[in-house]
Write an enzyme that holds these catalytic residues in place. Structure first.
Site, PDB file in Angstrom:
ATOM      1  N   GLY A 109      -5.593  -6.776   0.667  1.00 21.31           N
ATOM      2  CA  GLY A 109      -6.058  -5.823   1.673  1.00 21.31           C
ATOM      3  C   GLY A 109      -5.124  -4.624   1.737  1.00 21.31           C
ATOM      4  N   GLU A 110      -4.973  -4.081   2.922  1.00 21.60           N
ATOM      5  CA  GLU A 110      -4.113  -2.925   3.205  1.00 21.60           C
ATOM      6  C   GLU A 110      -4.660  -1.621   2.642  1.00 21.60           C
ATOM      7  OE1 GLU A 110      -0.117  -3.501   1.801  1.00 21.60           O
ATOM      8  OE2 GLU A 110       0.160  -5.393   2.882  1.00 21.60           O
ATOM      9  N   GLY A 111      -5.615  -1.683   1.699  1.00 20.22           N
ATOM     10  CA  GLY A 111      -6.057  -0.506   0.968  1.00 20.22           C
ATOM     11  C   GLY A 111      -5.522  -0.466  -0.445  1.00 20.22           C
ATOM     12  N   VAL A 147       0.824  -1.209   0.000  1.00 17.95           N
ATOM     13  CA  VAL A 147       0.000   0.000   0.000  1.00 17.95           C
ATOM     14  C   VAL A 147       0.858   1.260   0.000  1.00 17.95           C
ATOM     15  CG1 VAL A 147      -0.298   0.225   2.518  1.00 17.95           C
ATOM     16  CG2 VAL A 147      -2.085   1.043   0.967  1.00 17.95           C
TER      17      VAL A 147
END
Length: 346
Positions: free
Chosen positions: A314-316, A96
Site C-alpha cells: 500500500g502507501e502508494g 513510498v
C-alpha cells in the site's frame, strides 16, 4: 455530490483518434510499444490533446484512517500503527517516500480519520471522525460522514491541480483497511468473501478464515446493492476509501490522469465508477496487488496493471513505481520522430 459529478465527462475521442494516427506514423513497427501505445492514446483522451503534455509534476496523496472492525481481530497489528506510520511518512522514512524521491513524485499525507491525535504532524488535517464504526456490527459511517470524506478527496484533487500537478497518484494507510476493501469489492463485483479477502499484513490461515467470516457476515448484514455507492461507503467505510473515491472523481473532473495503487485504491475506484462510469477513463492501474480482491476489482474496472511484482504494502508504492512508465508512454507519442521527419519512406 451532484456538483462534482456534473463536471465529469468522457475522454476526448477526437484526441484519441489523432494519437492512434500519430502512432502509425512514428519510427517503429506498428504496435511494437505494446501497452505503452494504448496508454499514451488514453492520456490523449484524458487531456483532450494530441500529443498530450508529459504528466508532470506528479503527487502521491496518502489518505489515512482507522477502522472499527479492527476490534474483530482481523489484523495482528495494533491500531496505533496507523498514527505511527503517519509520523514516518511525514519524516520521509516510509517506502513510498523512498520511491517518490527516486521517481520525482511529491508526497502529501492526509489524516481523514485516524483514531488517535496526529495534530503535531506537518500533514493535511481533514479528520472527519476518529475511525469508522465496526462494519461487522453496524454502519461504519453516517451518510453525512461519507459525503464529508468524499469531499475531502475531491476538494484536494481540485487544489492539487490548481497548484499545477498534472498527474495524481493514490496512496493509503489504515490498519484493517483490507477488510473494508474486501467488503466493497464483493459488493460491486458480486464476488464471494472467499474470493476477495486476503492476508493483508500477513495473517496465517486461521486468521484468514476468521477475517473472511467477518467479511461474509458483514455482507449479509448490510446487503447493499452495487448501484448504491454512498450506501456502500456508509456500510463498510472506510474514510480513506471515501476520500480516495472523491480524489479519483476529482481527477476525472479536472481531466487529469490518476494512477491507482493497490487493493484499497481498487475498491475506491469501484465506488467512484458506481457514482460516474466515465471516471474510469481517467484511471491507470499502477500495479496488481498480491491481495486477491485486487485482481477481481481490476477485472471489473477493465484496467490492465502496468506492474505486477507481488506488492501488498500500500502507501502508494505501486502507483509511484508505475509513474515513469506513464511518462515514458507519453514522451514516446510526443517526442518520437515520424517516418516523414526522419526521411524514411515505406
Amino acid at each position: 455530490m451532484e456538483e462534482y459529478l456534473e463536471r465529469i465527462g468522457p475522454a476526448d475521442a477526437v484526441a484519441m483518434r489523432a494519437a492512434e494516427e500519430r502512432h502509425a506514423r512514428l519510427t517503429k513497427p506498428a504496435g511494437s510499444l505494446g501497452v505503452l501505445e494504448e496508454l499514451s492514446v488514453r492520456v490523449a483522451g484524458m487531456t483532450g490533446s494530441c500529443p498530450p503534455p508529459v504528466p508532470q509534476p506528479a503527487v502521491v496523496t496518502v489518505f489515512a484512517a482507522d477502522h472499527g472492525v479492527h476490534a474483530q481481530n482481523v489484523s495482528p497489528w495494533p491500531q496505533e500503527v496507523t498514527a505511527a506510520m503517519l509520523a514516518n511518512f511525514a519524516a520521509g522514512g516510509a517506502a513510498v517516500n523512498a520511491f517518490a524521491t527516486n521517481n520525482g513524485v511529491d508526497v502529501r499525507v492526509v489524516d481523514v480519520g485516524v483514531a488517535t491525535s496526529v495534530d503535531q504532524l506537518d500533514i493535511v488535517h481533514a479528520k472527519v471522525r476518529p475511525g469508522t464504526r465496526d462494519l461487522s456490527q453496524t454502519d461504519a459511517l453516517t451518510e453525512d460522514e461519507a459525503k464529508a470524506a468524499i469531499a475531502v478527496g475531491f476538494d484536494l484533487a481540485d487544489k492539487l491541480v490548481q497548484e499545477g500537478y498534472r498527474c495524481l497518484l493514490t496512496g493509503d494507510m489504515g490498519i484493517a483497511n483490507t477488510t473494508a476493501s474486501a467488503a466493497l469489492i464483493a459488493t460491486f463485483t458480486g464476488a464471494t468473501a472467499d474470493a476477495v479477502t486476503g492476508r493483508g499484513t500477513g495473517i496465517d490461515d486461521a486468521a484468514l478464515a476468521h477475517k473472511t467470516g467477518v467479511v461474509r457476515s458483514a455482507l449479509a448484514l448490510h446487503a447493499v446493492p452495487p448501484t448504491e455507492p454512498l450506501k456502500a461507503l456508509q456500510a463498510y467505510g472506510g474514510l480513506e476509501h471515501a476520500a480516495l473515491a472523491g480524489y479519483i472523481l476529482g481527477a476525472a473532473a479536472n481531466r487529469t490522469p490518476v494512477i491507482l495503487d493497490g487493493v484499497i485504491a481498487g475498491a475506491a475506484a469501484l465506488v467512484a465508477q458506481a457514482f460516474h462510469p466515465a471516471v474510469i477513463e481517467y484511471c491507470v492501474a499502477g500495479h496488481r496487488s498480491a491481495e486477491p480482491g485486487h485482481a477481481v476489482a481490476l477485472k471489473q474496472l477493465g484496467l490492465q496493471p502496468l506492474v505486477d511484482l507481488d506488492l501488498r504494502l500500500g502507501e502508494g508504492t505501486g502507483a509511484v513505481l508505475a509513474y515513469p512508465i506513464l511518462t515514458c508512454a507519453v514522451r514516446a507519442l510526443a517526442e518520437m520522430a515520424t517516418f516523414e521527419d526522419a526521411g524514411i519512406t515505406s
